[in-house]
Write a protein that holds these residues in place. Structure first.
Motif, short mmCIF file in Angstrom:
data_model
loop_
_atom_site.label_atom_id
_atom_site.label_comp_id
_atom_site.label_asym_id
_atom_site.label_seq_id
_atom_site.Cartn_x
_atom_site.Cartn_y
_atom_site.Cartn_z
N LEU A 67 7.79 -2.73 12.34
CA LEU A 67 7.88 -2.56 11.12
C LEU A 67 8.92 -1.93 10.44
N PRO A 68 9.04 -2.49 9.18
CA PRO A 68 10.49 -1.81 8.56
C PRO A 68 10.21 -0.19 8.38
N PRO A 69 11.45 0.45 8.09
CA PRO A 69 11.48 2.01 7.80
C PRO A 69 10.17 2.04 6.74
N TRP B 212 0.81 -1.19 -0.21
CA TRP B 212 -0.06 -0.09 -0.09
C TRP B 212 0.79 1.38 -0.16
N HIS B 213 0.54 2.13 -1.07
CA HIS B 213 1.25 3.57 -1.10
C HIS B 213 0.23 4.52 -0.69
N PHE B 214 0.80 5.37 -0.02
CA PHE B 214 -0.05 6.55 0.24
C PHE B 214 0.39 7.89 -0.63
N ILE B 215 -0.44 8.36 -1.32
CA ILE B 215 -0.07 9.25 -2.57
C ILE B 215 -0.88 10.48 -2.24
N GLY B 216 -1.68 10.78 -1.23
CA GLY B 216 -2.52 11.90 -1.16
C GLY B 216 -1.85 12.91 -0.32
N ARG C 5 -0.55 9.11 11.83
CA ARG C 5 -0.36 7.90 12.71
C ARG C 5 -0.93 6.91 11.91
N ASP C 6 -2.12 6.98 11.14
CA ASP C 6 -2.85 5.98 10.53
C ASP C 6 -1.88 5.60 9.23
N ILE C 7 -1.42 6.39 8.50
CA ILE C 7 -0.42 6.31 7.60
C ILE C 7 0.86 5.67 7.97
N ALA C 8 1.43 6.06 8.92
CA ALA C 8 2.47 5.47 9.56
C ALA C 8 2.35 4.19 9.87
N GLU C 9 1.35 3.87 10.41
CA GLU C 9 0.81 2.54 10.90
C GLU C 9 0.54 1.45 9.92
N HIS C 10 -0.14 1.80 8.74
CA HIS C 10 -0.60 0.97 7.82
C HIS C 10 -0.19 1.04 6.36
#
Length: 239
Positions: free
Chosen positions: A124-126, A83-87, A95-100
């Motif tokens: 989790l990995p970096p 999963w990539h966050f692109i927004g 926090r949600d982005i860092a965790e998921h």
């Protein structure tokens, strides 16, 4: 993959985009493995993402945190999905982005990077990071300026829970292929400058190119192309 999914509209559109990417790489004289396809699944249902996974797609880009978390929960049984966050990044969503998420393409200021670093779980990995650059200097676009890049890169490189991988940009639209190439060339040159300045950093990623300009982006060195409409159809309004 079922027989029906092999001949579905999604199968046909995904195959067509893969062919476009392969041809663009060939035309640019680049190896077929030098650019990956990121399927932008924002506003699309989890069932379509599952179908794309069964068709061999593994990397998916999302813009809206809550929608993405719901999809991730529904698709937790799928091995190897990335999963990539692109927004755009908001402080109350880090926090949600860092965790998921595995990747974040839209880091444009140190404050957001610091929050992602501090909130990334130790187990989790970096988090793989691209810095978003406002490559066309548009007042309405997010992104750091080219002048701000070195200091921002240096800050991110100091954060142990982040791994700086490269740059991302969404240039102003242009119809002409040569006009499309110019901002992508500036982004490539910016990455080359960062590599010279920070030779120990794993700066191997140019996240650029979408449905309308992926050929121009590949010609200028894209390693991740973010395609949504050509795979999944026209975007639906977010919930």
């Amino acid at each position: 993959m079922t027989a029906s999914s092999a001949h579905s509209p999604l199968a046909e559109s995904l195959a067509a985009v893969r062919t476009r990417l392969a041809e663009a790489l060939n035309d640019a004289g680049r190896p077929a493995t030098e650019a990956r396809l990121l399927a932008v699944s924002k506003t699309k249902p989890a069932a379509l993402v599952r179908e794309a996974w069964h068709l061999g797609q593994r990397e998916f880009g999302e813009n809206y945190v809550q929608e993405a978390l719901e999809k991730q929960a529904a698709l937790a049984d799928l091995d190897g999905i990335v999963w990539h966050f692109i927004g755009p990044l908001q402080s109350n969503k880090t926090r949600d982005i860092a965790e998921h998420f595995a990747w974040v393409h839209s880091v444009d200021r140190e404050k957001i990077a610091r929050r992602l670093n501090d909130q990334r779980p130790e187990g989790l990995p970096p988090l793989e990071i691209c810095l978003q650059v406002n490559i066309s200097d548009e007042a309405t676009k997010s992104g750091a300026s080219l002048a701000e890049l070195p200091a921002l890169a240096e800050a991110v490189l100091s954060m142990p829970r982040l791994r700086l991988r490269g740059l991302m940009a969404i240039p102003a639209p242009a119809e002409d292929r040569e006009a499309q190439r110019k901002p992508f060339a500036r982004l490539r040159e910016a990455l080359e400058a960062l590599r010279e300045r920070f030779p120990e950093a794993p700066l191997d990623t140019l996240s650029m190119g979408m449905t309308g300009d992926l050929e121009a982006a590949v010609r200028e060195g894209a390693t991740l192309v973010r395609v949504g409409t050509a795979i999944f159809g026209e975007r639906e309004p977010p919930r």
